[in-house]
Design a protein around this motif. Sequence first.
Motif, short mmCIF file in Angstrom:
data_model
loop_
_atom_site.label_atom_id
_atom_site.label_comp_id
_atom_site.label_asym_id
_atom_site.label_seq_id
_atom_site.Cartn_x
_atom_site.Cartn_y
_atom_site.Cartn_z
N GLU A 19 0.83 -1.21 0.00
CA GLU A 19 0.00 0.00 0.00
C GLU A 19 0.86 1.27 0.00
N ALA A 20 2.07 1.15 0.54
CA ALA A 20 2.98 2.29 0.56
C ALA A 20 3.76 2.43 -0.74
N GLY A 21 3.48 1.57 -1.70
CA GLY A 21 4.13 1.67 -3.00
C GLY A 21 5.37 0.83 -3.13
N GLU A 22 5.70 0.04 -2.12
CA GLU A 22 6.86 -0.84 -2.20
C GLU A 22 6.43 -2.19 -2.77
N ARG A 23 7.40 -2.94 -3.27
CA ARG A 23 7.11 -4.31 -3.66
C ARG A 23 7.52 -5.22 -2.51
N ALA A 24 6.58 -6.06 -2.09
CA ALA A 24 6.77 -6.84 -0.85
C ALA A 24 6.85 -8.32 -1.17
N VAL A 25 7.84 -8.99 -0.58
CA VAL A 25 8.08 -10.40 -0.87
C VAL A 25 8.35 -11.16 0.43
N ASN A 26 7.68 -12.29 0.61
CA ASN A 26 8.06 -13.23 1.66
C ASN A 26 7.77 -14.64 1.15
N VAL A 27 8.82 -15.39 0.90
CA VAL A 27 8.67 -16.76 0.42
C VAL A 27 9.41 -17.74 1.33
N THR A 28 9.53 -17.38 2.60
CA THR A 28 10.20 -18.24 3.56
C THR A 28 9.40 -19.51 3.80
N LEU A 29 10.03 -20.67 3.64
CA LEU A 29 9.37 -21.93 3.94
C LEU A 29 9.53 -22.24 5.43
N SER A 30 8.51 -22.87 6.00
CA SER A 30 8.48 -23.13 7.43
C SER A 30 8.50 -24.63 7.70
N ARG A 31 9.10 -25.02 8.82
CA ARG A 31 9.03 -26.41 9.28
C ARG A 31 7.89 -26.62 10.26
N SER A 32 7.14 -25.54 10.62
CA SER A 32 6.13 -25.68 11.66
C SER A 32 4.78 -25.05 11.32
N GLU A 33 4.71 -24.14 10.35
CA GLU A 33 3.47 -23.42 10.09
C GLU A 33 2.36 -24.35 9.57
N THR A 34 1.22 -24.38 10.28
CA THR A 34 0.05 -25.13 9.84
C THR A 34 -1.21 -24.27 9.85
N TYR A 35 -1.09 -22.98 10.24
CA TYR A 35 -2.23 -22.06 10.35
C TYR A 35 -3.30 -22.60 11.31
N ALA A 36 -2.84 -23.31 12.34
CA ALA A 36 -3.76 -23.90 13.29
C ALA A 36 -4.53 -22.86 14.09
N ASP A 37 -3.96 -21.65 14.23
CA ASP A 37 -4.60 -20.62 15.05
C ASP A 37 -5.50 -19.70 14.23
N ILE A 38 -5.71 -20.02 12.96
CA ILE A 38 -6.56 -19.20 12.09
C ILE A 38 -7.84 -19.96 11.77
N VAL A 39 -8.98 -19.30 11.94
CA VAL A 39 -10.26 -19.89 11.56
C VAL A 39 -10.52 -19.51 10.10
N PRO A 40 -10.43 -20.45 9.17
CA PRO A 40 -10.60 -20.11 7.75
C PRO A 40 -11.97 -19.49 7.48
N VAL A 41 -12.00 -18.53 6.57
CA VAL A 41 -13.25 -17.86 6.21
C VAL A 41 -13.88 -18.59 5.03
N LYS A 42 -15.02 -19.25 5.29
CA LYS A 42 -15.77 -19.93 4.25
C LYS A 42 -16.67 -18.92 3.54
N LEU A 43 -16.82 -19.07 2.24
CA LEU A 43 -17.66 -18.16 1.49
C LEU A 43 -19.13 -18.36 1.85
N PRO A 44 -19.94 -17.29 1.81
CA PRO A 44 -21.36 -17.43 2.10
C PRO A 44 -22.08 -18.18 1.00
N GLY A 45 -23.31 -18.63 1.29
CA GLY A 45 -24.11 -19.32 0.30
C GLY A 45 -24.47 -20.72 0.76
N VAL A 46 -25.00 -21.51 -0.18
CA VAL A 46 -25.36 -22.90 0.13
C VAL A 46 -24.08 -23.72 0.22
N HIS A 47 -23.92 -24.42 1.33
CA HIS A 47 -22.69 -25.16 1.57
C HIS A 47 -22.94 -26.65 1.39
N ILE A 48 -22.27 -27.23 0.42
CA ILE A 48 -22.39 -28.67 0.19
C ILE A 48 -21.12 -29.37 0.66
#
Length: 478
Positions: free
Chosen positions: A154-183
């Motif tokens: 947003e500040a006009g810089e180009r931002a990069v992060n491609v660090t691979l992790s041995r532990s990241e599983t996003y366990a602390d994030i509740v994924p956002v499901k799209l609204p609508g009919v869920h099958i």
Amino acid sequence: MPAPSLPTRLTTNVTKSLIPLAFSYLWGAKETYKMQETKYLYLETYGCQMNVADSEVIRAVMQTIGYETTEEIDQADAIFLNTCSVRENAEQKIYTRLSQLRALREKLARPIFIGVLGCMAENVREALITEHHADLVAGPDSYQDLPNLVSAAEAGERAVNVTLSRSETYADIVPVKLPGVHISGYISIMRGCDQFCTYCIVPYTRGRERSREVKSILAELDQMREMGYREVVLLGQTVDAYSYTDESGVTTDFPRLLALVAERAPEMRIRFTSPNPMDMTDETLHTMAAHPNICRHIHLPLQSGSDAVLKRMRRGYDVAQYKRRVEAIHRILPDCAITTDMITGFCGETEEDFRETLELMEWVPFDSAYMFYYSERPGTYAAKYLDDDVPEEVKIDRLSRMIDLQRRLSEESNRRQIGQEVEVLVEGFSKRSRAQLSGRTSQDKVVVFDKKEGVHFGDTVRCHIDDVTSATLLGHLV
């Protein structure tokens, strides 16, 4: 979704030429992102089911900094492409799309930053910045860092992060499901891959295997139940290698997790993909047999029916071992459908190797298959050390013969369903007519039938099968 020793750590740093363009923080020194008025994210997802699940994580992280998802691209303040890098044509599609998005930004004449996320971001990050002018690049393990990357973009810089992790599983994030009919929806239970098949880029773009904690998986399952989902698919690059040890030292393996999920949501169908033949155990099959809501369908990647080719691919099993797994499935789950992935034209494949593959296809036989001819992926072991020596015209011919055989096998499998009643989860309209509905059986076979008043998307109905094609069962409601 590999000679030299395998890497023990897969951490990729931004090259020196990109450092002036990049990070708003370095190695964990996070800044507080200032909340502001609502902005809008337009997100396009390419590739595998894992990317669909990752897009839900991306939406959740972006919500924390005031970005809501929009389906109107002209409304967007940020446009993200969640990408795949398994095949070359997938990358070319993204390059074309980036050109289109830059033209759109010029047409709208307002600030919009464009981000490339996922496997392609990990694999060709420099080209995305220097040649295709992406404003933000984030690998599959970097989504927690999106607040800082967005701030830089947003500040006009180009931002990069491609660090691979041995532990990241996003366990602390509740994924956002799209609204609508869920099958049907996805839960990612593990990330990365330790197999290093010689043709595959996944370990280099998604890192090493790590399993998500059980309580996080069950919490996401509970959320899906509350939202009315009828089916859940457990995802992993090698899903049956799942193993999580909690703080008290208790280890949950894949069969146990599968049972926990099935028992937690008895009203939902449970699927999983994709297992590795050398990791699948009889215990998993017995767990499936003990829980009627676990679907009778196993996607068991083969890749080749030749031991010589499997060895060059470093698949970790031979034809005899694969056959034993198939025999166990037929013995323990006689009503189970088996589908697969296959590659023809891999380095050194002879006509005899290919003939052995066709013979194994008939021996199983597979209900359906995803089939490809080999295309070299830069960065893999095969690209570095094996000769891509099968001419393209031979690859195309073999793929055509493979497809013809599988089409016959699929139709024969479907014809065995004629006259039977099957349970169908209704998913939507038929592709050909809104006067017809379609859904899938427990065996993952598509059923098309005439629409009837009172039957809705998400209902489970019974259909009598009257006729078939190689891809579809045709029936009527009982």
